[in-house]
Design a protein around this motif. Structure first.
Motif, PDB file in Angstrom:
ATOM      1  N   ALA A  88      35.240  39.296  33.646  1.00  0.00           N
ATOM      2  CA  ALA A  88      35.683  38.584  34.849  1.00  0.00           C
ATOM      3  C   ALA A  88      36.209  39.593  35.851  1.00  0.00           C
ATOM      4  CB  ALA A  88      36.741  37.568  34.496  1.00  0.00           C
ATOM      5  N   VAL A  89      35.716  39.510  37.085  1.00  0.00           N
ATOM      6  CA  VAL A  89      36.164  40.386  38.168  1.00  0.00           C
ATOM      7  C   VAL A  89      36.641  39.493  39.302  1.00  0.00           C
ATOM      8  CG1 VAL A  89      35.540  42.206  39.795  1.00  0.00           C
ATOM      9  CG2 VAL A  89      34.510  42.166  37.507  1.00  0.00           C
ATOM     10  N   LEU A  90      37.877  39.752  39.768  1.00  0.00           N
ATOM     11  CA  LEU A  90      38.479  38.948  40.832  1.00  0.00           C
ATOM     12  C   LEU A  90      38.700  39.834  42.066  1.00  0.00           C
ATOM     13  CD1 LEU A  90      39.924  36.519  42.102  1.00  0.00           C
ATOM     14  CD2 LEU A  90      42.003  37.219  40.879  1.00  0.00           C
ATOM     15  N   PHE A  91      38.038  39.459  43.190  1.00  0.00           N
ATOM     16  CA  PHE A  91      38.263  40.094  44.483  1.00  0.00           C
ATOM     17  C   PHE A  91      39.190  39.205  45.298  1.00  0.00           C
ATOM     18  CE2 PHE A  91      34.321  42.000  43.101  1.00  0.00           C
ATOM     19  CZ  PHE A  91      34.374  43.308  43.566  1.00  0.00           C
ATOM     20  N   TRP A  92      40.306  39.816  45.763  1.00  0.00           N
ATOM     21  CA  TRP A  92      41.282  39.036  46.543  1.00  0.00           C
ATOM     22  C   TRP A  92      41.374  39.660  47.932  1.00  0.00           C
ATOM     23  CZ3 TRP A  92      47.272  38.717  45.462  1.00  0.00           C
ATOM     24  CH2 TRP A  92      47.836  37.705  46.296  1.00  0.00           C
ATOM     25  N   GLY A  93      40.801  38.993  48.914  1.00  0.00           N
ATOM     26  CA  GLY A  93      40.822  39.514  50.277  1.00  0.00           C
ATOM     27  C   GLY A  93      41.998  38.993  51.076  1.00  0.00           C
ATOM     28  N   VAL A  94      42.773  39.929  51.677  1.00  0.00           N
ATOM     29  CA  VAL A  94      43.930  39.609  52.518  1.00  0.00           C
ATOM     30  C   VAL A  94      43.878  40.486  53.762  1.00  0.00           C
ATOM     31  CG1 VAL A  94      45.387  38.850  50.603  1.00  0.00           C
ATOM     32  CG2 VAL A  94      45.384  41.258  51.293  1.00  0.00           C
ATOM     33  N   ARG A  95      44.753  40.204  54.741  1.00  0.00           N
ATOM     34  CA  ARG A  95      44.763  40.991  55.971  1.00  0.00           C
ATOM     35  C   ARG A  95      45.579  42.263  55.844  1.00  0.00           C
ATOM     36  NH1 ARG A  95      46.601  36.612  60.304  1.00  0.00           N
ATOM     37  NH2 ARG A  95      48.054  36.224  58.571  1.00  0.00           N
ATOM     38  N   ALA A 110      45.598  50.194  53.707  1.00  0.00           N
ATOM     39  CA  ALA A 110      45.149  49.557  52.468  1.00  0.00           C
ATOM     40  C   ALA A 110      45.845  50.118  51.248  1.00  0.00           C
ATOM     41  CB  ALA A 110      43.642  49.704  52.328  1.00  0.00           C
ATOM     42  N   GLY A 111      46.437  51.294  51.364  1.00  0.00           N
ATOM     43  CA  GLY A 111      47.096  51.876  50.210  1.00  0.00           C
ATOM     44  C   GLY A 111      46.101  52.198  49.118  1.00  0.00           C
ATOM     45  N   PRO A 112      46.458  51.858  47.861  1.00  0.00           N
ATOM     46  CA  PRO A 112      45.549  52.172  46.759  1.00  0.00           C
ATOM     47  C   PRO A 112      44.376  51.219  46.608  1.00  0.00           C
ATOM     48  CG  PRO A 112      47.495  51.097  45.901  1.00  0.00           C
ATOM     49  CD  PRO A 112      47.711  51.249  47.369  1.00  0.00           C
ATOM     50  N   TYR A 113      44.290  50.233  47.497  1.00  0.00           N
ATOM     51  CA  TYR A 113      43.276  49.185  47.338  1.00  0.00           C
ATOM     52  C   TYR A 113      42.114  49.403  48.310  1.00  0.00           C
ATOM     53  CZ  TYR A 113      47.386  47.137  45.139  1.00  0.00           C
ATOM     54  OH  TYR A 113      48.510  46.941  44.367  1.00  0.00           O
ATOM     55  N   ALA A 114      41.092  48.612  48.104  1.00  0.00           N
ATOM     56  CA  ALA A 114      39.908  48.701  48.961  1.00  0.00           C
ATOM     57  C   ALA A 114      40.232  48.133  50.334  1.00  0.00           C
ATOM     58  CB  ALA A 114      38.746  47.950  48.332  1.00  0.00           C
ATOM     59  N   SER A 115      39.482  48.557  51.334  1.00  0.00           N
ATOM     60  CA  SER A 115      39.690  48.098  52.708  1.00  0.00           C
ATOM     61  C   SER A 115      38.378  47.554  53.250  1.00  0.00           C
ATOM     62  CB  SER A 115      40.204  49.235  53.593  1.00  0.00           C
ATOM     63  OG  SER A 115      39.250  50.294  53.655  1.00  0.00           O
ATOM     64  N   GLY A 116      38.500  46.767  54.332  1.00  0.00           N
ATOM     65  CA  GLY A 116      37.325  46.177  54.944  1.00  0.00           C
ATOM     66  C   GLY A 116      37.175  44.704  54.586  1.00  0.00           C
ATOM     67  N   LEU A 117      35.969  44.194  54.835  1.00  0.00           N
ATOM     68  CA  LEU A 117      35.688  42.798  54.515  1.00  0.00           C
ATOM     69  C   LEU A 117      35.455  42.639  53.017  1.00  0.00           C
ATOM     70  CD1 LEU A 117      33.258  41.875  57.421  1.00  0.00           C
ATOM     71  CD2 LEU A 117      35.718  41.408  57.257  1.00  0.00           C
ATOM     72  N   VAL A 118      35.852  41.508  52.485  1.00  0.00           N
ATOM     73  CA  VAL A 118      35.727  41.269  51.056  1.00  0.00           C
ATOM     74  C   VAL A 118      34.260  41.209  50.640  1.00  0.00           C
ATOM     75  CG1 VAL A 118      35.826  38.752  51.239  1.00  0.00           C
ATOM     76  CG2 VAL A 118      36.617  39.873  49.157  1.00  0.00           C
TER      77      VAL A 118
END
Length: 635
Positions: free
Chosen positions: A541-548, A580-588
């Protein structure tokens, strides 16, 4: 000659219908043998001994109300023989039953005893009353008007009373305006001669005393029983007076108890509460009894608790609360019946059948007995619990039947309220009754102070672990359901939740899972991760959580902890704006496309409607079939 006094005849001047002295009057009182008012004389021309003239009284004739010598009066013992008419005297041919008996006209009011009647009055004029000595007569009255009698007491009759022992027959008074018996003058309008009340004709065996006037009616008084100190109301001898068109007030019935039960049952209910409370305490308390009860029911009905949400600890907790509530509300039957009905509806939503609860009464009694010392379990304890459960079972079964055609609503209590952001709160609710739902579903919620307003929210809980429901609520203002839940709800507040809805849930296909969330849409996907961890599911299971921005990752710690509990789960935050810090950036969607190939996965989406539409289109372009993309309709 007219006016001569003949022994046995009437006094000249007395009105004797049919007699030679009619219409004459002579001063002086009555003489022996004279007729008195109301007496009856024979009018037949039969000669009688003693030389009586027609109109006189023959010896042996009955003179009702008279006192002439030689006659006999009913009830009296004067000379003249026994009571009754003289022998040989009877009706003659052509005469009616009253032959020989004609009424003697009364001298009228104003003639005192011992006073001779005055001159005859013209037709239609009533005599004036006698004046006391020394009083001058008043002015003449118009024809047809009767002067008041000052000597007449109010409420008494003007009809002269008969001497003691003499019965005077009185004809019934005619209708107003008719003629009196033996008179030619009609009754004048007005109160008439019976100012104090209309006399009633005597009946056989009744008293001959004049009837007093009808007492007046008292003033109005409030309806209902008489209060101490109220004046005693006069009771009419003719019964209650009923006015035409007026409905008498009906005395109110005593108010029934609110619960509709006989107050005599309260003592029995109190005794039953005492038995249940004492036995529950002697058995170790509600927690110990609930634990033994669940163990007994699980052994007798293994599939029963498999259908209920929450783990064993949560189920024992609810059983203990139910036992404690039952003991404290048994003396309130309406509340008890309604609560059992709601419990039945909740159990029906869980899939429990009524026959699965038939052994609960015996299991409850055994759980109580097992917690007591030797000899502590009494017959009255056993009977109290079994009879109580029998009634509760019937009400629960009725509630199960109503769940098929009535919406079920659960009342919950707020057990946790965390403001993760200024406009967002994570709220934990614990239903009082078992509330079934699948991970990934949503339910409509009614906030306190907002009756009738329902808004859907995803349920981020762990139904297999506990009976706590988690809501992620973001408010755009302080108003409405969301504003109330975020800014005005505290621990202890009550929130109502409707039946869970939605088609999202873990698939049975065994495929790996791709989850994409936007903002608070992470709540239902969090529930899916929790289910994977609770069941030990081996799927990836992979969960992508997109926020601003980073500040919107309000639940990243819980998500990370749950992912570590799963066998193969990963959480990837995606920041669209700012650092974005340690996380991915851009559109989900770009992060999903760069991560790997997803055509063989089951995909679950949750978030704002615009995000759902854009992500679904991008996934189909990546080769994911539309039937494998799952999300609930925006609501």
């Amino acid at each position: 000659m007219p006016g001569s006094a003949v022994p046995g005849s009437a006094v000249p001047g007395s009105a004797v219908p049919g007699g030679p002295g009619s219409g004459f009057s002579t001063p002086g009182g009555p003489v022996p043998g004279a007729l008195t008012p109301g007496s009856m004389v024979p009018t037949a021309p039969t000669p009688s001994p003693g030389g009586a003239v027609p109109g006189g009284t023959a010896p042996g004739f009955v003179v009702p109300g008279g006192n002439a010598p030689g006659g006999s009066t009913p009830g009296g013992s004067g000379p003249g023989g026994p009571t009754g008419p003289a022998p040989g005297v009877g009706p003659q041919p052509g005469q009616g039953p009253g032959w020989g008996m004609q009424p003697v006209q009364s001298p009228g009011p104003g003639v005192q005893p011992g006073q001779a009647p005055g001159p005859a009055l013209p037709p239609g004029q009533a005599p004036r009353p006698a004046l006391p000595p020394g009083q001058a007569p008043g002015p003449a009255l118009p024809p047809g008007q009767t002067a008041p009698n000052p000597a007449q007491a109010p409420g008494t009759s003007l009809v002269p009373a008969a001497p003691p022992g003499v019965v005077v027959p009185r004809p019934a008074p005619p209708a107003r305006g008719g003629l009196r018996p033996g008179a030619t003058t009609p009754y004048p309008p007005g109160a008439g001669p019976w100012a104090g009340g209309v006399p009633v004709p005597p009946v056989a065996g009744s008293s001959t005393e004049p009837i007093s006037g009808i007492p007046g009616l008292g003033g109005p008084r409030p309806a209902g029983p008489q209060w101490p100190g109220d004046p005693v109301q006069a009771v009419s001898p003719f019964g209650p007076v009923r006015m035409p068109g007026v409905v008498p007030p009906v005395e109110a019935r005593p108010a029934l108890p609110v619960d509709g039960m006989d107050p005599a049952d309260d003592a029995a209910l109190r005794e039953l509460v005492r038995l249940l409370g004492n036995s529950l305490s002697l058995a170790g308390g509600p927690d110990d009894v609930a634990e033994r009860l669940r163990a007994a029911l699980a052994q007798a009905q293994p599939a029963l608790f498999a259908k209920l949400p929450g783990g064993p600890a949560a189920q024992v907790e609810q059983l203990a609360e139910a036992l404690n509530w039952l003991v404290h509300h048994l003396d309130q039957p309406p509340v008890l019946v309604a609560a059992c009905g709601r419990l039945g509806a909740a159990l029906a939503e869980c899939g429990v059948q009524p026959q699965q609860l038939q052994l609960a009464g015996a299991a409850l009694a055994e759980a109580m007995r097992a917690g007591m010392a030797a000899g502590g379990w009494r017959q009255d304890f056993d009977q109290a619990w079994r009879s109580t459960w029998q009634h509760a079972y019937e009400w629960i079964a009725h509630g199960m039947a109503t769940a098929a055609y009535q919406p079920t609503v659960w009342t919950t209590v707020v057990v946790g309220h965390e403001r993760r952001r200024d406009d967002l709160a994570v709220i934990r609710l614990r239903p009082y009754l078992p509330m079934p739902y699948r991970p990934g579903q949503y339910a409509r919620v009614e906030a306190p102070g907002q009756p009738g307003l329902w808004r859907p929210y995803s349920l981020a809980g762990a139904p297999r672990r506990d009976n706590v429901v988690e809501l992620h609520v973001r408010a755009k203002s302080h108003l409405g359901v969301s504003g109330t839940l975020v800014y005005h709800t505290v621990v202890g507040s009550h929130v109502r939740i409707a039946r869970a809805e939605g088609e999202m849930g873990l698939p049975e296909s065994g495929r790996d899972l791709l989850m994409i969330a936007g903002d608070t849409g992470v709540a239902p996907l969090k529930a899916l991760l929790t289910e994977l961890a609770a069941t030990g599911d081996p799927r990836s299971a992979v969960l992508f959580w997109g926020v601003r921005n980073l500040g919107e990752l309000y639940d990243i710690d819980d998500l990370t902890r749950i992912a570590h509990a799963c066998r193969r789960a990963t959480v990837i935050p995606v920041i669209s704006d700012g650092e974005a810090g340690p996380y991915a950036s851009g559109l989900v969607t770009d992060a999903v496309a760069a991560y790997g190939e997803w055509s063989g996965h089951e995909v679950y989406l949750a978030g704002p409607p615009v995000m759902l539409a854009a992500t679904s289109t991008a996934l189909q372009e990546l080769g994911v079939a539309a039937e494998r993309i799952h999300h609930d309709k925006p609501g």
